[in-house]
Enzyme design. Structure first.
Site: not given
Ligand code: ISL
Length: 553
Positions: A23, A25, A27, A31, A100, A201, A258, A323-324
């Protein structure tokens, strides 16, 4: 003839979750100027490209995976000028930028959807998926991955619209040619600006069954269904071909898809997104390893399946965290053994055939952090609490220092920082040659230096029995052997492979640097990389995280 170096194929890609990286700035939210400030760090780590989770304008109902303007940068991350500056500064350092792109759905506040829902006659009506339903009931049984029916009734125009995720994320209608043209035009806009590639995605969800047939139930598993009509449709390959044609009009651009399935990990489906290896996506994720228990045999089986699925001209990629999903370090059990396993996992990821994707913080062994209900930001966590913690625990701020807020922000950070930031942070690990960070850095340097590691064939030799995985990587005269001990016991490697073998890198101290054959002992959780060499040279004594050819200091 040796193929020229291709960044996306021979390099390593680092995923940044921009809200949590740095970060600039105060907040409390990371960023783009913050990423620019950290470009030296990223370059020094030794990766070749960065993939940014979405930075487009968004009301942030799903942390940016709900885009309301594909052409703008969300003010929380900075300006379009900041983004251009990032591209230029990254390119000046030889780093590529991957955006992304969320194109299965938009935000419900995207002007296209606002227009689509005003009247059935709107020119944008058909850009989304609308249906009358049947006698006050939704058109079919399709379920949203975020829970409940995927159909939402619209009071104003008296039809249902489809949302495979949140109702604030209406699905686009990829059967509409104008929509496709608009999307490809948008991709061209970013490519013209200098973006090097896209992470697409949920690319396997773009097309839905034209007849809206019900998904079959999964016998014995109430509430779940086989998503054969709302995902993974064969028509998706036409779209991937069209995207490839857009990218092929530019030099060295890339798309990685993905491919998310339930249950997760479907290597043949992921591999099918590569087409014949040159006419669809450049790469597609297979998430099998993320869902495997820490077990050499089980990892081997996944890797073999993935390897066999890839078309001859295609190229695999590998990922252990994103991140999921819960961070690898937390899946490996944390604690002392967790750190050792994290190093074995790092050695695996960075010595396999295929492009490795690292998730920010993985290089210092960051763990998931419990996020109390009141601090949660992820809609999934809020919806399923207390049964599912959501995805916030793997999205906490990068741990830069042991100082306030882990050096991430001078303000109040948008998610709490990891409780362990005083021990686990970049600053302390940079100075510790036994650290996870230094091990990653050595591996990254070695991967870049050795052609077998970034381009060679993968030839498994020890298939996970008794906890050991061993494989060769070979490219022309460069032959490398990797031995990984997944368990906390001593193990022997015993392969009669004559020749001189030199230890390049190891998690452990070696009494000898050279061997006449692949016969040596592995300590508990040891990862060692050896290279076939010429005659014996003087034996140096390697120590963790270093090698004669890739010193870390
Ligand atoms: O995050 C999940 C379960 O923990 C997954 O089911 C996820 O929804 C799936 O991998 C699809 O992910 C992508 O599209 C989603 C978004 O929320 C995720 O962050 C992204 O990586 C909807 O755009």
């Amino acid at each position: 003839m040796t193929e020229p170096w291709l960044w996306w194929k021979h390099g390593v890609i680092y995923q940044i979750y921009p809200r949590s990286f740095y970060d600039s700035n105060g907040d409390g939210v990371g960023d783009i100027p913050g990423i620019i400030e950290k470009l030296d760090y990223i370059t020094a780590l030794g990766v070749d490209a960065i993939w940014l989770s979405p930075v487009n304008a968004s009301p942030m109902r799903d942390c940016g995976y709900d885009i309301s303007d594909y052409y703008r940068i969300d003010p929380v991350f900075g300006t379009e000028a900041d983004f251009r500056r990032l591209i230029n500064k990254a390119h000046a350092r030889g780093l590529r930028i991957v955006m992304d792109m969320v194109m299965n759905h938009t935000s419900h506040l995207h002007p296209w959807f606002l227009s689509s829902r005003t009247t059935r006659k709107s020119p944008k009506r058909d850009w989304y998926i609308w249906h009358d339903g049947h006698r006050n009931r939704p058109p079919n049984n399709w379920q949203s991955i975020f829970g409940g029916s995927a159909w939402m009734w619209d009071e104003h125009t008296l039809q249902y619209f489809l949302h495979s995720f949140l109702e604030e994320q209406p699905d686009l209608n990829w059967r509409n040619k104008e929509l496709r043209a608009a999307m490809y035009g948008m991709l061209r806009y970013w490519l013209d600006l200098g973006v090097d590639g896209f992470r697409l995605d949920v690319v396997n969800w773009f097309i839905k069954d034209g007849r809206f047939r019900n998904n079959p139930a999964i016998p014995g598993v109430p509430m779940l269904q086989k998503h054969i009509h709302d995902r993974n449709r064969p028509e998706m390959h036409d779209i991937m071909k069209e995207i490839r044609q857009v990218l092929d009009q530019y030099d060295e651009r890339m798309a990685v898809g993905e491919v998310f399935t339930m249950p997760p990990g479907n290597p043949s489906l992921s591999a099918s997104c590569l087409g014949d290896g040159a006419d669809e996506l450049h790469m597609a994720f297979d998430f099998s390893l993320m869902y495997r228990p820490w077990n050499a045999r089980s990892y081997y089986r996944c890797l073999r399946r993935w390897d066999r699925s890839i078309p001859k001209e295609g190229w695999p990629c590998h990922v252990l965290s994103n991140h999921d999903q819960p961070r690898g370090m937390s899946r490996y059990g944390g604690g002392r053994d967790g750190v050792k396993r994290a190093k074995v996992a790092a050695a695996l990821l960075l010595t396999l055939k295929g492009t490795p994707f690292l998730y920010y913080g993985e290089e210092i062994g960051m763990k998931n952090r419990h996020v109390p209900r009141g601090d949660m930001r992820d809609p999934l966590g809020k919806r399923y609490w207390p049964f599912f913690p959501g995805r916030d625990p793997s999205r906490t701020p990068m741990q830069w220092t042991g100082g306030e807020n882990a050096g991430f922000t001078s303000g109040r950070s948008w998610l709490p920082v990891g409780v362990d930031y005083r021990d686990i942070n970049v600053q302390s690990q940079e100075n510790d040659r036994y650290s996870v960070y230094r091990f990653y850095k050595s591996l990254l340097a070695l991967r870049r230096e050795k052609t077998a590691l970034h381009r060679g064939k993968w030839k498994p030799a020890l298939k996970g029995r008794r906890g050991v995985l061993g494989y060769y990587r070979e490219h022309e005269k460069n032959v490398i052997f990797i031995a990984l001990n997944f368990i906390g016991k001593n193990r022997k490697v015993h392969i009669r492979d004559r020749g001189q073998w030199k230890v390049l890198l190891s998690t452990h101290k070696f009494r000898n640097t050279y061997f006449n054959s692949l016969e040596f002992n592995l300590s508990p959780y040891e990862a060692t990389v050896l290279e076939k060499t010429g005659p014996l040279e003087s034996a140096a004594s390697p120590f963790p995280g270093t090698s004669a050819s890739c010193p870390t200091r």
